[in-house]
Write a protein that holds these residues in place. Sequence first.
Motif, PDB file in Angstrom:
ATOM      1  N   LEU A  18       0.872  -1.170   0.000  1.00  0.00           N
ATOM      2  CA  LEU A  18       0.000   0.000   0.000  1.00  0.00           C
ATOM      3  C   LEU A  18       0.908   1.219   0.000  1.00  0.00           C
ATOM      4  CD1 LEU A  18      -2.494  -0.977   2.860  1.00  0.00           C
ATOM      5  CD2 LEU A  18      -2.808  -1.296   0.395  1.00  0.00           C
ATOM      6  N   LEU A  19       0.752   2.079  -0.991  1.00  0.00           N
ATOM      7  CA  LEU A  19       1.524   3.313  -1.061  1.00  0.00           C
ATOM      8  C   LEU A  19       0.590   4.462  -0.743  1.00  0.00           C
ATOM      9  CD1 LEU A  19       3.361   2.656  -4.448  1.00  0.00           C
ATOM     10  CD2 LEU A  19       4.119   2.066  -2.158  1.00  0.00           C
ATOM     11  N   ALA A  20       0.938   5.250   0.263  1.00  0.00           N
ATOM     12  CA  ALA A  20       0.086   6.375   0.648  1.00  0.00           C
ATOM     13  C   ALA A  20       0.003   7.374  -0.499  1.00  0.00           C
ATOM     14  CB  ALA A  20       0.645   7.044   1.898  1.00  0.00           C
ATOM     15  N   VAL A 145      -9.005   2.486  -0.096  1.00  0.00           N
ATOM     16  CA  VAL A 145      -8.458   2.363  -1.453  1.00  0.00           C
ATOM     17  C   VAL A 145      -9.430   3.010  -2.448  1.00  0.00           C
ATOM     18  CG1 VAL A 145      -7.868   0.730  -3.303  1.00  0.00           C
ATOM     19  CG2 VAL A 145      -7.029   0.341  -0.969  1.00  0.00           C
ATOM     20  N   ALA A 146     -10.733   2.742  -2.296  1.00  0.00           N
ATOM     21  CA  ALA A 146     -11.741   3.294  -3.207  1.00  0.00           C
ATOM     22  C   ALA A 146     -11.780   4.819  -3.154  1.00  0.00           C
ATOM     23  CB  ALA A 146     -13.117   2.718  -2.880  1.00  0.00           C
ATOM     24  N   TRP A 150      -4.911   5.141  -0.873  1.00  0.00           N
ATOM     25  CA  TRP A 150      -3.806   4.205  -1.101  1.00  0.00           C
ATOM     26  C   TRP A 150      -3.741   3.766  -2.549  1.00  0.00           C
ATOM     27  CZ3 TRP A 150      -0.746   3.521   3.031  1.00  0.00           C
ATOM     28  CH2 TRP A 150      -1.287   3.638   4.317  1.00  0.00           C
ATOM     29  N   TYR A 151      -2.514   3.547  -3.040  1.00  0.00           N
ATOM     30  CA  TYR A 151      -2.286   2.841  -4.292  1.00  0.00           C
ATOM     31  C   TYR A 151      -1.882   1.430  -3.887  1.00  0.00           C
ATOM     32  CZ  TYR A 151      -1.574   7.681  -5.846  1.00  0.00           C
ATOM     33  OH  TYR A 151      -1.711   9.023  -6.085  1.00  0.00           O
TER      34      TYR A 151
END
Length: 193
Positions: A18-20, A145-146, A150-151
């Motif tokens: 997970l990338l912020a 995520v939606a 996060w990516y």
Amino acid sequence: MARATGSGPGEIAAGSLLLASAGLLDPNFADTVVLLLDVNDEGALGVVLNRPSALPVSEVLGEWGDVVDEPEVLFQGGPVATDGALAVALASPGGEDGAGFRPVWGRLGLLDLDTPRELVEGTVDRLRIFAGYAGWGVGQLEAEVAEGSWYVVPGEVDDVFGDEAPELRRQVLRRQPGDLALHATRPMDPELN
């Protein structure tokens, strides 16, 4: 560089990162890279990979300080249970069935720090210890995520044990296909652009 098996771009699964995003302003997670260790019907659990502390592992966990990867410090794994430790290890080839080792993906897994160190020697190639973890309840991570916080991208073993923690988020973004790689050069505060 082994990639997480079964985790493609955008797939929330163990081994994914997970990338912020720049829009994630929570100080616990701003500019972080989180390795997902468990995703199930009850939620998700992971550790922040790019927040080393100044506390040597040897001061807290004695002999484990001799076997952790550089830098030999505890990493801040997340805001939950910060008085506990999770050890992420890379099993030696064939060591996935070693004492105290629970596979997560490929040869990467969790090592029980209550396992006597002599039983672990020769079964683990790399080790990093995290104080605390990041956790999400049912549907919480999917909602984040939606909303674009996060990516979700595939992880690589070198992401977990690399020594460039401050640059990890940008490094991971740079290797992504398409427009996602452009976020590697985007300032955290778009008004600075």
